[in-house]
Design an enzyme around this catalytic site. Structure first.
Site, PDB file in Angstrom:
ATOM      1  N   ASP A  50       0.822  -1.211   0.000  1.00 31.04           N
ATOM      2  CA  ASP A  50       0.000   0.000   0.000  1.00 31.04           C
ATOM      3  C   ASP A  50       0.857   1.263   0.000  1.00 31.04           C
ATOM      4  OD1 ASP A  50      -2.258  -1.598   0.151  1.00 31.04           O
ATOM      5  OD2 ASP A  50      -2.359  -1.507   2.347  1.00 31.04           O
ATOM      6  N   TYR A  55       6.471  -9.959   7.091  1.00 31.56           N
ATOM      7  CA  TYR A  55       6.353  -8.514   7.248  1.00 31.56           C
ATOM      8  C   TYR A  55       6.940  -8.098   8.593  1.00 31.56           C
ATOM      9  CZ  TYR A  55       3.269  -7.738   3.236  1.00 31.56           C
ATOM     10  OH  TYR A  55       2.751  -7.630   1.961  1.00 31.56           O
TER      11      TYR A  55
END
Length: 262
Positions: free
Chosen positions: A51, A109
């Site tokens: 994003d 992540y």
């Protein structure tokens, strides 16, 4: 010929990875360089789509090309045309049947927060500022509820168009740093905003605003409205894409051993 590319980027000045008309994206910048080289449009296919504001330490994409450049020359050719916030690290020729998104075995992540009395301007865009006192024990205990296979509807964006929200989390670890914490999560795949929502929830538990013992109940409810907060994008990094099962298992074992030592 099909090529697999390992790339890193600072996502602070991008509106995400995926191409968008009239906005700056990672995909747009890379495809612009490939267009100049090929004199025609070349589509790239990423392992994941990050994003706006999200960084990548290790991201992959593949593309097809009719240009006969040796592997070792591709890296220089791409980097010479890319902006300073994108770096191609490696280019490898692969089978034309290989698709990095569908063949990869998982992703890792890392979400970084720093603490203190004041914001640090030199961390702006790189870590998320969280000044509140946190209960480390409660956070660690709560994070373990997410390990395993679950339906993560309650912890994904309402904008997600994917119907199947079942994902498998291998590890969800908390690492103490000099100025705060790193949250490291490894899974088979992640839903839209899922990591940022999970981190926001765990931080709320650590601050005492949420009861971590109700985590299993919230997972079972499959209701996004129960967990309204999403952590800022600036602290999130796509740290690793596991191209095969061996790499995934070696990393999981290494993390387990490191935590046991400490």
């Amino acid at each position: 010929m099909r090529y697999l590319v390992k790339v890193s980027y600072n996502g602070g000045r991008f509106h995400g990875f995926q191409y968008q008309k009239d906005t700056r994206t990672v995909q747009g910048e890379i495809e612009q360089v490939l267009r100049r080289m090929h004199k025609e449009f070349i589509r790239i296919h990423p392992a994941s789509r990050t994003d706006a504001g999200v960084h990548a330490i290790e991201q992959y994409f593949h593309f097809d090309s009719h240009i006969g450049i040796p592997e070792d020359k591709w890296k220089f050719a791409l980097n010479s045309g890319l902006p300073k916030d994108i770096l191609v690290r490696e280019v490898t020729e692969i089978s034309d049947e290989y698709h990095v998104r569908y063949h990869s075995k998982g992703k890792a992540y890392r979400y970084r927060i720093y603490q203190g009395e004041d914001r640090n301007p030199f961390q702006d865009g790189l870590k998320s500022f969280y000044p509140y006192v946190l209960d480390e024990r409660l956070m660690r205990k709560t994070m373990q509820h997410f390990v395993g296979t679950h339906d993560f509807t309650s912890f994904s964006s309402a904008k997600s168009e994917i119907e199947n929200k079942v994902r498998h989390i291998h590890r969800f670890d908390l690492i103490r740093t000099e100025d705060g914490y790193d949250f490291v999560i490894i899974g088979s795949g992640f839903l839209y905003n899922m990591v940022r929502i999970l981190v926001a929830y765990v931080l709320e538990v650590g601050q005492g605003r949420w009861d971590g013992t109700k985590t299993t109940e919230i997972l079972g409810a499959r209701d996004r409205k129960l967990v309204p907060k999403t952590a800022p994008a600036e602290g999130l990094y796509l740290e690793r894409v596991f191209l095969d099962e061996k790499a995934l298992q070696e990393t999981l074992l290494e993390m387990k051993n490191n935590l046991e030592k400490h």
